[in-house]
Design an enzyme around this catalytic site. Structure first.
Site, short mmCIF file in Angstrom:
data_model
loop_
_atom_site.label_atom_id
_atom_site.label_comp_id
_atom_site.label_asym_id
_atom_site.label_seq_id
_atom_site.Cartn_x
_atom_site.Cartn_y
_atom_site.Cartn_z
N CYS A 365 38.56 -25.37 25.70
CA CYS A 365 37.65 -25.41 24.56
C CYS A 365 37.59 -24.12 23.74
O CYS A 365 37.60 -24.21 22.51
CB CYS A 365 36.25 -25.90 24.94
SG CYS A 365 35.76 -25.67 26.61
N ARG A 394 42.28 -22.79 37.66
CA ARG A 394 40.99 -22.55 38.30
C ARG A 394 41.21 -22.13 39.74
O ARG A 394 42.08 -22.66 40.42
CB ARG A 394 40.13 -23.82 38.26
CG ARG A 394 39.84 -24.22 36.83
CD ARG A 394 38.97 -25.43 36.71
NE ARG A 394 38.92 -25.84 35.31
CZ ARG A 394 38.23 -26.87 34.87
NH1 ARG A 394 37.54 -27.60 35.71
NH2 ARG A 394 38.24 -27.17 33.59
N GLN A 412 45.12 -30.82 31.40
CA GLN A 412 44.14 -31.82 30.97
C GLN A 412 44.65 -32.55 29.74
O GLN A 412 45.27 -31.93 28.87
CB GLN A 412 42.82 -31.13 30.61
CG GLN A 412 42.17 -30.42 31.77
CD GLN A 412 40.87 -29.76 31.34
OE1 GLN A 412 40.84 -29.00 30.39
NE2 GLN A 412 39.80 -30.06 32.04
N ASP A 414 43.26 -33.18 27.10
CA ASP A 414 41.99 -32.69 26.58
C ASP A 414 41.88 -32.91 25.07
O ASP A 414 42.88 -33.00 24.37
CB ASP A 414 41.93 -31.19 26.87
CG ASP A 414 40.51 -30.69 27.04
OD1 ASP A 414 39.57 -31.50 26.93
OD2 ASP A 414 40.34 -29.48 27.29
N HIS A 416 38.82 -31.86 21.77
CA HIS A 416 37.48 -31.46 21.36
C HIS A 416 37.23 -32.00 19.97
O HIS A 416 38.04 -31.80 19.07
CB HIS A 416 37.34 -29.95 21.44
CG HIS A 416 37.48 -29.47 22.85
ND1 HIS A 416 38.67 -29.04 23.37
CD2 HIS A 416 36.57 -29.43 23.86
CE1 HIS A 416 38.49 -28.74 24.65
NE2 HIS A 416 37.24 -28.97 24.98
N LYS A 499 26.75 -36.24 29.81
CA LYS A 499 28.15 -36.60 29.97
C LYS A 499 28.31 -38.00 30.54
O LYS A 499 27.38 -38.54 31.14
CB LYS A 499 28.87 -35.59 30.84
CG LYS A 499 28.39 -35.53 32.27
CD LYS A 499 29.27 -34.59 33.08
CE LYS A 499 28.83 -34.55 34.52
NZ LYS A 499 29.74 -33.78 35.38
N HIS A 545 33.57 -32.98 24.24
CA HIS A 545 34.75 -32.72 25.09
C HIS A 545 35.12 -34.07 25.70
O HIS A 545 34.24 -34.77 26.19
CB HIS A 545 34.42 -31.81 26.27
CG HIS A 545 33.72 -30.54 25.93
ND1 HIS A 545 34.24 -29.32 26.23
CD2 HIS A 545 32.51 -30.30 25.34
CE1 HIS A 545 33.40 -28.37 25.85
NE2 HIS A 545 32.34 -28.94 25.31
#
Length: 675
Positions: A365, A394, A412, A414, A416, A499, A545
RNA sequence: GCUGCCAUAGCUCAGUGGUAGAGCGCGUCCUUGGUAAGGACGAGGUCGAGGGUUCAACCCCCUCUGGCAGCUCCA
């Protein structure tokens, strides 16, 4: 007289104070024999419980799932008794039933290992062979607590105190047999009538646990077991475990040449081998296609970023425990060294983030936010949807790592979304629809949706309550319109917004959290994002997200198990293999392969000296969907003999076959047979 | 991270205080075979790494690394 209202609605009058067993016997001899426990007004009780007044009563037999839990809890007692026979010093703590068995937490200095299981099982078998009844007796709290304290088991004292706090009327014990003579345990029950009802049981494993789940508190050895009413059910369960083990992606993945995890590279870091890369690439192409349709823009960002970026986002130092340590700027180190800074001091500076350096990105992000912030935006531009197959790192604790589903570096799918607040409902809905399409295409239709809401009593959530209300309402409305079951989970929201998580159940019933959609008011504020509204004033956008798969590593790990390695054709690393009967037809086989390959099919050829049976076997073990046998008969008429997932399809022209393959690939048909 | 168990050939695993074995796989050769294993021969191992005990360690002890199960945690 007492009145029992049975599940079919019928009323049965019996003398006041009769037991449930008596009621069952009265209904029918066979029910009386089959009865394991009872249920009064929805609460499971012993068969010896006495009935008074008018109650909803159900007789539980070995067919009822609740009865299995009772059996397993009783089996936990039998196991605990067996363990105390072997190790008289063992202190019992807590021994509940589970969905697939039971455990007992035991404090014992000497380690229990799997080599002890046979001994434990032998003791259990003898207790079961004695067919001793479970007998309940009760004591008032004061007396019971005094006794427990005298016995010196502080865990049981604690259990008793908790029972008191929970509002129990008294303390209860269960004797396995005769009071004063046989083994007994503080327990609220209920239990099966006697130990003999346990027909199949097994001690499964042992692991460490902690008192009250607190890592800093006393340690227990948690001994796991399972039990069934029927030996056959135990065997079936063990067989299922064996099947699950065989389709474990950690076994199948390397076997099928999909990925490797190499100690030399690092724990939790996945090497995608060519075949695994095909699966991943196909999935990414598939998602990319939907991203285009939904008006996303794909971007690329680097794997690292300056520490300050993550200080702004709040990831550092707040989540530094789960990040790789920062990469410190070389000049910064030299300068500190010149100032006489020690290693310990430098380490402290790193912990505090008071250094110049870079971080392996834990999330995408911040980078996407900086893309948004790289130019001014008008409300006319919104929503802006930035997508990236973004790799993040991570520092998962070493004990958490496993296969592809829990790793330290992962990609990911991913994106945004930056939008105006009034656009949030429509955008959340769009995200959910994407997740639904993606999971549906893979035949993963067995999932549940969790809507994580804030806990109104908690202070951990930041932002304006009215804004929260609107965001939560949008999430709930979107979940509702999705048409699948969802649960509201207060307290499960991210600190920055509500979420929606997708928890997928695979074909052998295990659940995996994959996709997620999160509404975020916090980061736009931290990064001071803005857009110019229709009123010509600056406004704050809202971020969403979302990741339909969550991570490519996890989803492919799950898919390997879901499909048992037999991927649908469009995902299969090798879609077809040409198998010449002998080398006499290898030239024709080569020609078939080239023709299919030119048309875009991922096809190989087995030109080994093996006989056809062996070639078929090895292709089958590699789970290649189409096996194309070519011998002199086929070469003569320019055809191939097709085996599709080990079913003979007869002879086909290469063109016919190609059309069929292309059709199956284009429609992304899910493998009809999981072989 | 914690506890327990585990680490021997590419894979699955035997094994012994006196420097190692099977099956599968791999290679070569023979066989050219019609729908889930044709045959012969062969190569391949610092017995996870480091230290200790011992005349001698793959084996016993310690540390580390990695794996598995569970606990705890998962922005």
């Amino acid at each position: 007289m007492a009145v029992a209202i049975l599940p079919d609605g019928s009323r049965k009058e019996i003398p006041d104070g009769s037991t449930i067993k008596a009621l069952a016997d009265g209904i029918g001899k066979r029910l009386g024999q089959a009865a394991v426990a009872g249920e009064i007004d929805g609460t499971v009780v012993d068969l010896t419980t006495r009935l008074t007044g008018e109650k909803q009563v159900k007789i539980l037999t070995d067919r009822d799932p609740q009865a299995l839990l009772v059996l397993r809890h009783s089996a936990a007692h039998v196991m605990a008794e067996a363990i105390q026979r072997i190790w008289p010093g063992a202190l019992l703590a807590y021994g509940p039933a589970l969905d697939n068995g039971f455990y007992y937490d035991i404090a014992l200095d000497q380690p229990i290992s799997s080599s002890d299981f046979a001994r434990i099982e032998k003791e259990m078998a003898s207790i079961i062979a004695e067919d001793r009844p479970f007998v309940r007796y009760e004591l008032p709290f004061a007396e019971g607590l005094k006794r427990l304290e005298a016995e010196g088991n502080r865990y049981k004292v604690d259990n008793a105190q908790r029972a008191q706090q929970a509002g129990s009327a008294c303390l209860s014990w269960y004797v396995t047999g005769e009071k004063g003579r046989n083994w007994e345990d503080l327990c609220m029950g209920p239990h099966i009538p006697s130990t003999g009802r346990i027909k199949g049981f097994k001690v499964m494993s042992v692991a460490q646990s902690h008192w009250h789940g607190d890592v800093t508190s006393d340690r227990f050895q948690r001994v796991y077991g399972t039990a069934f009413f029927d030996k056959k059910q135990l065997d079936e369960y063990l067989h299922l475990l064996e099947e699950a083990r065989k389709r474990d992606h950690r076994v199948l993945g390397p076997q099928l040449g999909l990925f490797a995890i190499d100690d030399a590279v690092g724990q939790g870091l996945v090497l995608w081998k060519p075949k695994g890369a095909v699966v991943r690439q196909e999935l990414q192409n598939f998602i990319s296609e939907h991203l285009r349709r939904q008006g996303y823009h794909q971007v690329f960002t680097p794997h690292i970023g300056r520490l300050g970026l993550y200080k702004t986002s709040g990831h550092f130092p707040y989540y530094r425990e789960s990040q790789f340590p920062p990469l410190v700027d070389r000049e910064f180190i030299s300068q500190k060294a010149a100032e006489g800074c020690s290693c310990a001091q430098l380490s402290n500076l790193m912990e505090a983030g008071e250094i110049d350096g870079y971080l392996l990105k834990p999330m995408n992000c911040p980078h996407h936010i900086r893309i948004y912030a790289s130019e001014p935006h008008s409300y006319r531009d919104l929503p802006i949807r930035l997508a990236e197959f973004g790799t993040v790192y991570r520092w998962e604790k070493s004990g958490e790592l496993g296969g592809m589903t829990r790793v330290r570096g992962f990609t990911q799918d991913d994106a945004h979304l930056f939008c105006m607040e009034e656009q949030v409902p429509a955008e959340v809905l769009g995200c959910l629809e994407l997740v639904k399409i993606v999971l549906g295409t893979l035949g993963m239709n067995n999932y549940r949706v969790r809507v994580g809401l804030r806990d109104p009593d908690s202070a951990k959530y930041v932002g304006d309550p009215a804004q929260w209300d609107r965001a939560e309402a949008a999430c709930l409305a979107a979940a509702q319109s999705l048409g699948v079951a969802f649960t509201k989970e207060p307290g499960e929201a991210a600190f920055y917004g509500p979420k929606i998580d997708f928890v997928v159940k695979d074909v052998i019933g295990r659940e995996w959290q994959l996709g997620t959609v999160q509404v975020d008011y916090q980061l736009p504020q931290r990064f001071d994002l803005s857009y110019i509204g229709a009123d010509n004033k600056s406004h704050r956008p809202v971020m969403i997200h979302r990741a339909p798969f969550g991570s490519m590593e996890r989803v492919i790990g799950v898919l390997i198990e879901h499909f048992n390695g037999s991927f649908p054709l469009w995902l299969s690393p090798v879609q077809a293999i040409v198998l010449p009967i002998s080398q006499k037809t290898s030239a024709f086989a080569q020609q078939v392969m080239e023709q299919l390959r030119a048309a875009g099919v991922r096809v190989e050829m087995d030109d080994s000296a093996d006989k056809i049976g062996a070639k078929i076997r090895s292709a089958s073990l590699q789970k290649i969907p189409y096996q194309l046998v070519v011998g002199e008969k086929e070469a003569a008429v320019n055809k191939v003999a097709v085996r599709h997932r080990n079913a003979d399809q007869g002879q086909l022209d290469v063109e016919e076959l190609l059309a069929r393959l292309q059709q199956e690939i284009a429609t992304k048909g899910v493998a009809e047979a999981v072989v």
